[in-house]
Design a protein around this motif. Structure first.
Motif, short mmCIF file in Angstrom:
data_model
loop_
_atom_site.label_atom_id
_atom_site.label_comp_id
_atom_site.label_asym_id
_atom_site.label_seq_id
_atom_site.Cartn_x
_atom_site.Cartn_y
_atom_site.Cartn_z
N LEU A 37 -1.91 -6.51 -24.54
CA LEU A 37 -0.53 -6.69 -25.47
C LEU A 37 -0.73 -7.52 -26.54
N ARG A 38 -1.65 -8.70 -26.37
CA ARG A 38 -2.21 -9.63 -27.61
C ARG A 38 -2.71 -8.45 -28.59
N GLY A 39 -3.78 -7.77 -28.05
CA GLY A 39 -4.36 -7.07 -28.94
C GLY A 39 -3.65 -5.62 -29.62
N LEU A 40 -3.04 -5.17 -28.86
CA LEU A 40 -2.07 -4.09 -29.14
C LEU A 40 -1.17 -4.53 -30.35
N THR A 41 -0.56 -5.81 -30.31
CA THR A 41 0.30 -6.23 -31.22
C THR A 41 -0.53 -6.58 -32.67
N ILE A 42 -1.56 -7.20 -32.68
CA ILE A 42 -2.11 -7.25 -33.76
C ILE A 42 -2.89 -6.09 -34.60
N ALA A 43 -3.32 -5.05 -33.63
CA ALA A 43 -4.00 -3.82 -34.06
C ALA A 43 -2.86 -3.01 -34.48
N LEU A 44 -1.60 -2.82 -33.75
CA LEU A 44 -0.90 -1.89 -34.31
C LEU A 44 0.07 -2.40 -35.68
N SER A 45 0.07 -3.84 -35.84
CA SER A 45 0.88 -4.34 -36.86
C SER A 45 0.05 -4.20 -38.12
N ILE A 46 -1.47 -4.19 -37.95
CA ILE A 46 -2.41 -3.98 -39.05
C ILE A 46 -2.50 -2.59 -39.52
N LEU A 47 -2.38 -1.72 -38.26
CA LEU A 47 -2.51 -0.23 -38.51
C LEU A 47 -1.23 0.35 -39.40
N PHE A 48 -0.13 -0.08 -39.06
CA PHE A 48 1.15 0.43 -39.73
C PHE A 48 1.48 -0.22 -40.90
N THR A 49 1.29 -1.73 -41.15
CA THR A 49 1.66 -2.38 -42.01
C THR A 49 0.67 -3.19 -42.90
N ASN A 50 -0.56 -3.27 -42.23
CA ASN A 50 -1.61 -4.07 -42.73
C ASN A 50 -1.25 -5.58 -42.93
N ARG A 51 -0.50 -6.05 -42.26
CA ARG A 51 -0.15 -7.56 -42.33
C ARG A 51 0.10 -8.03 -40.64
N THR A 52 0.03 -9.26 -40.25
CA THR A 52 0.42 -9.68 -39.16
C THR A 52 1.84 -10.44 -38.94
N ILE A 53 2.62 -10.59 -39.98
CA ILE A 53 3.73 -11.29 -40.01
C ILE A 53 4.75 -10.23 -40.93
N ILE A 54 5.77 -9.76 -40.27
CA ILE A 54 6.68 -8.90 -41.14
C ILE A 54 8.04 -9.53 -41.17
N GLY A 55 8.54 -9.68 -42.63
CA GLY A 55 9.80 -10.16 -42.80
C GLY A 55 10.83 -9.03 -43.33
N GLY A 56 11.82 -9.61 -43.55
CA GLY A 56 12.75 -8.48 -43.96
C GLY A 56 13.91 -8.01 -42.90
N VAL A 57 13.70 -8.39 -41.65
CA VAL A 57 14.45 -7.78 -40.66
C VAL A 57 15.74 -8.40 -40.65
N ASP A 58 16.07 -9.41 -41.31
CA ASP A 58 17.60 -9.99 -41.43
C ASP A 58 18.22 -9.23 -42.42
N VAL A 59 17.48 -8.49 -43.32
CA VAL A 59 18.20 -8.07 -44.36
C VAL A 59 18.54 -6.60 -43.74
N GLU A 60 17.70 -5.75 -43.03
CA GLU A 60 17.95 -4.86 -42.45
C GLU A 60 19.04 -4.87 -41.43
N ALA A 61 19.31 -6.18 -40.63
CA ALA A 61 20.22 -6.21 -39.60
C ALA A 61 21.56 -6.47 -40.20
N GLU A 62 21.62 -6.66 -41.55
CA GLU A 62 23.06 -7.00 -41.71
C GLU A 62 24.04 -5.63 -41.42
N GLY A 63 25.17 -6.30 -40.80
CA GLY A 63 26.28 -4.93 -40.51
C GLY A 63 25.77 -4.31 -39.20
N ASP A 64 24.65 -4.29 -38.64
CA ASP A 64 24.31 -3.89 -37.28
C ASP A 64 24.97 -4.17 -36.23
N TRP A 65 25.49 -3.37 -35.64
CA TRP A 65 26.47 -3.65 -34.39
C TRP A 65 25.93 -4.48 -33.40
#
Length: 378
Positions: free
Chosen positions: A158-186
């Motif tokens: 799981l630790r390896g998948l977390t790093i590998a998938l985040s690099i594969l899809f986003t090229n970074r290991t810290i992803i921000g902006g979730v709070d913006v996407e979550a505004e108004g979500d039920w």
């Protein structure tokens, strides 16, 4: 005649209940000693007494200070409860910490980069976690391998998948902006919001808690991570102590072969407990992602050991079949109070790890003593 017959039977029945030689009388003191949560409650009282003396005037027990150490306790308590139930069932899950980081990424990547609504990303993360928990438990019960080894493998996977998938899809290991996407979500507010704001505003108006210069209370509400901790504690404690499923957990951890022979579905019980640890880790991950607005690949590092320590301090035996959800909650509370109390008291934070090791050693020695007392009683 019937009334006379009944009056003759009642005293005899009452007398047999009192003097039944098959029943062994146990003093209240011995009964108290056999309670698994005794050690953690006693430890919590000592810890509170210590910090009241050394940090009582530091703000640690003001409203915002209480919220700080309660939040830290809740974060550990959520996974500590799951670890405790699994230990009572006779197994370990060392992948809890890695699951926190993995589930956080499974929420952040779809919602920020793939355009999914947050509620769908949350359900996706919970589905993945439950599937991994099922796989973890299925391998343990079908192969007979120690859960320590199987879950250790999943820790790295799981630790390896977390790093590998985040690099594969986003090229970074810290992803921000979730709070913006979550505004108004039920569904997002169920993990990242607060409740009880009106209560603290009222307490501030009465002068019972502190306020900022603009008049707003220092505490704006109770974070959802604390609400989840409380809900899981109540539900799991009731489940363990008041239901047939709770008896199955004790029986499975005490002697799985004997339990299976009397009809307990031990394999299903263990698999369900592994799924619950994955579920609890995802609850904590969702609370953290939606509170901080970001996910990090290294989140949850070493949390698996802290969860097990909280369960052990709470009275759970490493051999299974014995433990308490209430005890695990007090074990987590000790963690939170000490971790934040060291800062409030002005001690070097390096001493926190020393305290953890010492508490673990004391808890194991105390539980070993209790186990001997329980064994002798039978």
């Amino acid at each position: 005649m019937s009334a006379t017959h009944s009056s003759e039977r009642l005293p005899q029945s009452a007398s047999s209940q009192v003097s039944d030689e098959r029943l062994r009388r146990v003093s209240r003191f011995k009964h108290l000693l056999s309670r698994p949560e005794l050690g953690s409650i006693s430890g919590a009282i000592l810890v509170f007494a210590f910090f009241i003396i050394v940090a009582g005037d530091s703000g640690m027990f003001a409203a915002d200070g209480v919220l700080n150490w309660t939040t830290v306790s809740a974060q550990l308590g959520i996974i500590g409860i799951a670890a405790c139930l699994l230990m009572i069932g006779g197994e370990f899950d060392l992948s809890i910490g890695s699951m926190i980081g993995f589930a956080g990424m499974m929420i952040a990547i779809p919602s920020v980069y793939w355009g999914w609504p947050v509620w769908l990303a949350l359900m996706f993360a919970f589905s993945c976690a439950l599937a991994i928990g099922f796989t973890n438990g299925f391998i343990v019960v079908k192969t007979g391998l120690p859960s320590f080894i199987v879950s250790l493998a999943f820790l790295f996977i799981l630790r390896g998948l977390t790093i590998a998938l985040s690099i594969l899809f986003t090229n970074r290991t810290i992803i921000g902006g979730v709070d913006v996407e979550a505004e108004g979500d039920w569904l997002a507010s169920a993990f990242g919001g607060e409740i009880g704001g009106w209560l603290f505003e009222g307490l501030a108006r009465l002068g019972w808690i502190g306020t900022y210069p603009n008049g707003d209370p220092l505490v704006s509400g109770i974070p959802m991570v604390i609400v989840w901790w409380f809900l899981l504690a109540v539900v799991c404690s009731w489940l363990l102590m008041r239901t047939k499923y709770g008896n199955w957990i004790f029986a499975t951890g005490g002697d799985a072969k004997a339990a299976k022979n009397v009809g307990v579905p031990t394999d299903a019980v263990k698999i369900s407990l592994f799924m619950f640890t994955a579920f609890s880790a995802t609850v904590l991950a969702a609370c953290q992602v939606l509170e901080f607005g970001s996910a990090a690949a290294d989140r949850g590092l070493l949390k698996e050991f802290e969860a097990i320590i909280a369960a052990v301090i709470g009275g759970a035996l490493l051999t299974g079949g014995y433990g308490s959800v209430v005890g695990a909650c007090f074990g987590a509370l000790i963690f939170g109070v000490v971790q934040m109390g060291i800062n409030f008291a002005g001690f070097n934070s390096d001493w926190f790890r020393v305290f953890l090791g010492t508490m673990l050693l004391v808890a194991v020695l105390f539980n070993n003593y209790i186990r001997k007392r329980v064994t002798e009683a039978h």
